[in-house]
Design an enzyme around this catalytic site. Sequence first.
Site, short mmCIF file in Angstrom:
data_model
loop_
_atom_site.label_atom_id
_atom_site.label_comp_id
_atom_site.label_asym_id
_atom_site.label_seq_id
_atom_site.Cartn_x
_atom_site.Cartn_y
_atom_site.Cartn_z
N HIS A 1 -57.19 26.87 -8.63
CA HIS A 1 -58.07 27.92 -9.35
C HIS A 1 -58.36 28.85 -8.25
O HIS A 1 -58.83 28.62 -7.33
CB HIS A 1 -59.28 27.36 -10.10
CG HIS A 1 -59.97 28.34 -11.11
ND1 HIS A 1 -59.57 28.74 -12.09
CD2 HIS A 1 -61.41 29.14 -10.52
CE1 HIS A 1 -60.51 29.74 -12.52
NE2 HIS A 1 -61.43 29.84 -11.58
N ASN B 1 -54.64 20.90 -10.36
CA ASN B 1 -54.55 22.38 -10.66
C ASN B 1 -55.08 23.15 -9.63
O ASN B 1 -55.78 22.78 -8.46
CB ASN B 1 -55.28 22.58 -11.81
CG ASN B 1 -55.24 24.06 -12.41
OD1 ASN B 1 -54.15 24.56 -12.34
ND2 ASN B 1 -56.33 24.93 -12.68
#
Length: 217
Positions: A111, A109
């Site tokens: 962020h 991911n």
Amino acid sequence: MSLKRIVVLISGSGSNLQAIIDAIESGRIRGQIVQVISNKADAYGLVRAANAGIPTCHIDHKAYASREEFDEEMRRTIDSQQADLVVLAGFMRILSSAFVEHYSGRMLNIHPSLLPKYKGLHTHQRALAAGDCEHGCTVHFVTEELDGGPLLVQAIVPIIDNDNELSLQNRVHAREHIAYPLAIEWICADRVRFEASGIYLNDELLPACGFRLGYEA
């Protein structure tokens, strides 16, 4: 070395997806995106994928009675593609623990903060309110802890005197398009190991903050 098979999950415009597509097409990333999955039918990222000749799939989370049922359908779809790597690129769903565990060490991911600072939302506003001198983005492996998995790459953005939330967001976003393809490039080249003791790059243990890209990198 065979090309790594990548599945990308999106919910929106797919600008990070486009950066990854561009890096693959340029030969930087020795991998192939075998499918792009969105939980939203109108996500522009599906158009980007189709334009690049990448198969797409829409799985509507609203059609499932629970988060777990939706995640199970996604898992079946991803596994049917024999994915080596799952990439979250603006996928706006919290994932169930079973799904995260299934892809442990194989799911990334990005962020928009220098984790562990500012997990969750409104990261740019929070960095400005705190008077920070720098901000940035972090590529990390996904664990059950929200925005809490081991850090692979951080790209730093200086905060300047006249910054507002939008200007800072735009500069961080531009750095995401550098950091995310770089992390995927390393993984597809078998330069990264995910172990209980930490993340290794070229057989060297990375610090807790991951590999840091400075202002000019």
